[in-house]
Design a protein around this motif. Structure first.
Motif, PDB file in Angstrom:
ATOM      1  N   THR A  45       0.817  -1.218   0.000  1.00  0.00           N
ATOM      2  CA  THR A  45       0.000   0.000   0.000  1.00  0.00           C
ATOM      3  C   THR A  45       0.848   1.265   0.000  1.00  0.00           C
ATOM      4  O   THR A  45       0.533   2.227  -0.705  1.00  0.00           O
ATOM      5  CB  THR A  45      -0.937   0.009   1.221  1.00  0.00           C
ATOM      6  OG1 THR A  45      -1.851  -1.078   1.117  1.00  0.00           O
ATOM      7  CG2 THR A  45      -1.723   1.314   1.288  1.00  0.00           C
ATOM      8  N   PHE A  46       1.925   1.290   0.775  1.00  0.00           N
ATOM      9  CA  PHE A  46       2.705   2.527   0.899  1.00  0.00           C
ATOM     10  C   PHE A  46       3.216   3.045  -0.452  1.00  0.00           C
ATOM     11  O   PHE A  46       2.991   4.214  -0.787  1.00  0.00           O
ATOM     12  CB  PHE A  46       3.866   2.332   1.878  1.00  0.00           C
ATOM     13  CG  PHE A  46       3.454   2.428   3.317  1.00  0.00           C
ATOM     14  CD1 PHE A  46       2.735   3.525   3.775  1.00  0.00           C
ATOM     15  CD2 PHE A  46       3.780   1.431   4.223  1.00  0.00           C
ATOM     16  CE1 PHE A  46       2.347   3.625   5.111  1.00  0.00           C
ATOM     17  CE2 PHE A  46       3.398   1.517   5.556  1.00  0.00           C
ATOM     18  CZ  PHE A  46       2.681   2.618   5.999  1.00  0.00           C
ATOM     19  N   PRO A  47       3.929   2.246  -1.253  1.00  0.00           N
ATOM     20  CA  PRO A  47       4.394   2.786  -2.540  1.00  0.00           C
ATOM     21  C   PRO A  47       3.248   3.128  -3.487  1.00  0.00           C
ATOM     22  O   PRO A  47       3.323   4.108  -4.238  1.00  0.00           O
ATOM     23  CB  PRO A  47       5.286   1.674  -3.105  1.00  0.00           C
ATOM     24  CG  PRO A  47       4.934   0.454  -2.344  1.00  0.00           C
ATOM     25  CD  PRO A  47       4.477   0.892  -1.004  1.00  0.00           C
TER      26      PRO A  47
ATOM     27  N   SER B  98       0.700   0.528 -12.559  1.00  0.00           N
ATOM     28  CA  SER B  98       1.591   1.403 -11.815  1.00  0.00           C
ATOM     29  C   SER B  98       2.719   1.892 -12.717  1.00  0.00           C
ATOM     30  O   SER B  98       3.130   1.208 -13.653  1.00  0.00           O
ATOM     31  CB  SER B  98       2.189   0.657 -10.619  1.00  0.00           C
ATOM     32  OG  SER B  98       1.182   0.304  -9.692  1.00  0.00           O
ATOM     33  N   LEU B  99       3.215   3.082 -12.421  1.00  0.00           N
ATOM     34  CA  LEU B  99       4.354   3.613 -13.151  1.00  0.00           C
ATOM     35  C   LEU B  99       5.646   3.142 -12.500  1.00  0.00           C
ATOM     36  O   LEU B  99       5.683   2.834 -11.307  1.00  0.00           O
ATOM     37  CB  LEU B  99       4.314   5.142 -13.162  1.00  0.00           C
ATOM     38  CG  LEU B  99       3.085   5.807 -13.783  1.00  0.00           C
ATOM     39  CD1 LEU B  99       3.220   7.332 -13.723  1.00  0.00           C
ATOM     40  CD2 LEU B  99       2.873   5.351 -15.215  1.00  0.00           C
TER      41      LEU B  99
ATOM     42  N   LEU C  91      -0.559  13.253 -20.381  1.00  0.00           N
ATOM     43  CA  LEU C  91       0.801  12.888 -19.985  1.00  0.00           C
ATOM     44  C   LEU C  91       0.842  11.505 -19.353  1.00  0.00           C
ATOM     45  O   LEU C  91       1.566  10.625 -19.804  1.00  0.00           O
ATOM     46  CB  LEU C  91       1.370  13.932 -19.024  1.00  0.00           C
ATOM     47  CG  LEU C  91       2.758  13.634 -18.427  1.00  0.00           C
ATOM     48  CD1 LEU C  91       3.779  13.420 -19.540  1.00  0.00           C
ATOM     49  CD2 LEU C  91       3.199  14.740 -17.493  1.00  0.00           C
ATOM     50  N   VAL C  92       0.028  11.299 -18.318  1.00  0.00           N
ATOM     51  CA  VAL C  92       0.082  10.023 -17.597  1.00  0.00           C
ATOM     52  C   VAL C  92      -0.504   8.887 -18.434  1.00  0.00           C
ATOM     53  O   VAL C  92       0.171   7.889 -18.738  1.00  0.00           O
ATOM     54  CB  VAL C  92      -0.644  10.130 -16.240  1.00  0.00           C
ATOM     55  CG1 VAL C  92      -0.616   8.775 -15.525  1.00  0.00           C
ATOM     56  CG2 VAL C  92       0.004  11.202 -15.375  1.00  0.00           C
ATOM     57  N   ASN C  93      -1.769   9.030 -18.836  1.00  0.00           N
ATOM     58  CA  ASN C  93      -2.440   7.932 -19.531  1.00  0.00           C
ATOM     59  C   ASN C  93      -1.889   7.683 -20.928  1.00  0.00           C
ATOM     60  O   ASN C  93      -1.708   6.533 -21.345  1.00  0.00           O
ATOM     61  CB  ASN C  93      -3.940   8.195 -19.609  1.00  0.00           C
ATOM     62  CG  ASN C  93      -4.611   8.158 -18.257  1.00  0.00           C
ATOM     63  OD1 ASN C  93      -4.067   7.620 -17.292  1.00  0.00           O
ATOM     64  ND2 ASN C  93      -5.791   8.751 -18.152  1.00  0.00           N
ATOM     65  N   ALA C  94      -1.636   8.759 -21.668  1.00  0.00           N
ATOM     66  CA  ALA C  94      -1.227   8.601 -23.062  1.00  0.00           C
ATOM     67  C   ALA C  94       0.248   8.296 -23.222  1.00  0.00           C
ATOM     68  O   ALA C  94       0.642   7.666 -24.209  1.00  0.00           O
ATOM     69  CB  ALA C  94      -1.580   9.873 -23.850  1.00  0.00           C
TER      70      ALA C  94
ATOM     71  N   ARG D 215       8.761   2.660 -20.408  1.00  0.00           N
ATOM     72  CA  ARG D 215       9.420   1.395 -20.034  1.00  0.00           C
ATOM     73  C   ARG D 215       8.941   0.886 -18.684  1.00  0.00           C
ATOM     74  O   ARG D 215       8.708  -0.314 -18.508  1.00  0.00           O
ATOM     75  CB  ARG D 215      10.937   1.597 -20.002  1.00  0.00           C
ATOM     76  CG  ARG D 215      11.588   1.605 -21.373  1.00  0.00           C
ATOM     77  CD  ARG D 215      13.093   1.637 -21.249  1.00  0.00           C
ATOM     78  NE  ARG D 215      13.591   2.961 -20.897  1.00  0.00           N
ATOM     79  CZ  ARG D 215      14.862   3.197 -20.566  1.00  0.00           C
ATOM     80  NH1 ARG D 215      15.721   2.199 -20.499  1.00  0.00           N
ATOM     81  NH2 ARG D 215      15.267   4.422 -20.278  1.00  0.00           N
ATOM     82  N   ASN D 216       8.824   1.768 -17.713  1.00  0.00           N
ATOM     83  CA  ASN D 216       8.329   1.389 -16.383  1.00  0.00           C
ATOM     84  C   ASN D 216       9.008   0.135 -15.851  1.00  0.00           C
ATOM     85  O   ASN D 216       8.364  -0.770 -15.299  1.00  0.00           O
ATOM     86  CB  ASN D 216       6.803   1.196 -16.425  1.00  0.00           C
ATOM     87  CG  ASN D 216       6.066   2.495 -16.689  1.00  0.00           C
ATOM     88  OD1 ASN D 216       6.203   3.463 -15.949  1.00  0.00           O
ATOM     89  ND2 ASN D 216       5.290   2.533 -17.764  1.00  0.00           N
TER      90      ASN D 216
END
Length: 365
Positions: free
Chosen positions: A118-120, A212-213, A246-249, A255-256
């Protein structure tokens, strides 16, 4: 009048996006089975901001909690309201939230996940909600008791006391998030079993997953947030521009490949917190769907932190992100009659140029 109303009040990062996507993707089938999702996904989110009286409520929002309750009152079957941010309501707001659906039989559903994971996830979610603190700053604030919102919104024992105490014990439900390696549909089956959704009624394919990124990608976003100043304030403007474009597209498609988590120096603290939660929940009268042992962290091992990334890796990811935004902008400009979109992309490209200059300067320090 609705027969039963199921309030799924949280917590964030406990598979809530997956559950909600299944619900909304199968809204028609559920309605045919006598289960109503009042309003729409955005309507329930707007109703949450109304109930919680948050300062970041969209001034254009038209859905209130009462409007949601009124639609539910006109239904003669079961009703589901699901928004993970409801866990942040005050006790008084939660009481109003439950009372609005009287005289229906109100059920409260809370989902719990082990704190090591949960924390990260919570820190990342906070960055995706426009925050700028580092992972270390976040953990330290939680550890020192300077971030009470975390406990109110992310721990099932707190949420059950606040929401669950408002309904009889038989109408309180805790769903534990299964550990990694469990079949993907396990969480959905646990949730669906509480509501009474038959197996096979819903298509469980989720075309809008919320991955998650990686450490580098979320660090780039954190620095972008810091550079935004007053632009795209939380919450709606940020979601419509930064989250969408930015985030979704782009970032989600990066690479994540650098994962991150809590360091072993905090393993004892996290383990002690987990045992305290499990003890409190064993003593709390509610239906447990899953196993409280799943709230006990397993496979705790040393993890890297986004705070420790080499500047060259951050710069490399930032440049990859700019390239991704250029490709995204090019796709949007090919959409017919997209003059408005082209103007938006021009503004984004200018912002990306400024970001590149800023990150280059940081890399030279």
């Amino acid at each position: 009048m609705a027969r039963r109303v199921f309030l799924h009040v949280g917590a964030p990062k406990t598979g809530s996006t997956y559950v909600q996507n299944v619900l909304w993707n199968n809204q028609g089938a559920l309605r045919g089975a006598g289960i109503l999702l009042p309003g729409g996904n955005w309507a329930q989110d707007q109703a949450m901001t109304d109930l919680r009286e948050v300062e970041w409520r969209d001034p254009r929002a038209s859905w209130t909690w009462q409007r949601l309750a009124d639609e539910a009152a006109g239904w003669h079957g079961d009703v589901i309201v699901s928004n993970e941010a409801l866990g942040g309501a005050t006790p008084e707001q939660a009481a109003r939230g439950v009372a609005a659906f009287a005289p229906a039989e109100v059920h409260v559903i809370v989902t719990g996940r082990d704190l090591w994971r949960t924390f990260p996830s919570m820190w990342q979610q906070s960055i995706r909600a426009r925050n700028t603190w580092t992972f270390t700053e976040f953990l330290t604030a939680v550890e020192e008791g300077r971030f009470p919102t975390f406990w109110e919104m992310h721990t099932p024992n707190r949420m059950l006391k606040k929401w669950g105490d408002l309904v009889p014990a038989a109408q309180r439900h805790l769903v534990t998030v299964p550990p990694p390696g469990t079949p993907h549909d396990t969480l959905w089956k646990r949730f669906a079993g509480i509501v009474g959704i038959p197996d096979g009624l819903c298509d469980l394919e989720d075309p809008t997953a919320n991955p998650s990124l990686g450490a580098a990608e979320i660090e780039v976003l954190r620095r972008v947030n810091g550079a935004l100043g007053e632009k795209f304030p939380h919450r709606t403007p940020y979601q419509l521009v930064v989250q969408r474009h930015l985030v979704n597209a782009v970032l989600k498609n990066g690479r994540n490949d650098v994962r991150f988590g809590v360091g072993l120096d905090r393993a004892g603290w996290v383990a002690d917190l987990a045992e305290q939660q499990i003890k409190e929940l064993r003593d709390y009268p509610c239906q447990i769907v899953g196993d409280l042992d799943e709230l006990r962290p397993v496979n705790m091992k040393e993890s890297s932190s986004p705070d420790d990334l080499d500047e060259s890796r951050v710069l490399e990811t930032a440049i990859e992100t700019i390239v991704g935004m250029l490709e995204h902008a090019d796709e949007l400009t090919r959409v017919p009659n997209a003059d408005g979109i082209r103007a938006l992309e021009l503004l984004k490209l200018r912002a990306a140029t400024r970001l590149k200059r800023t990150l280059k300067k940081a890399g030279r320090r």
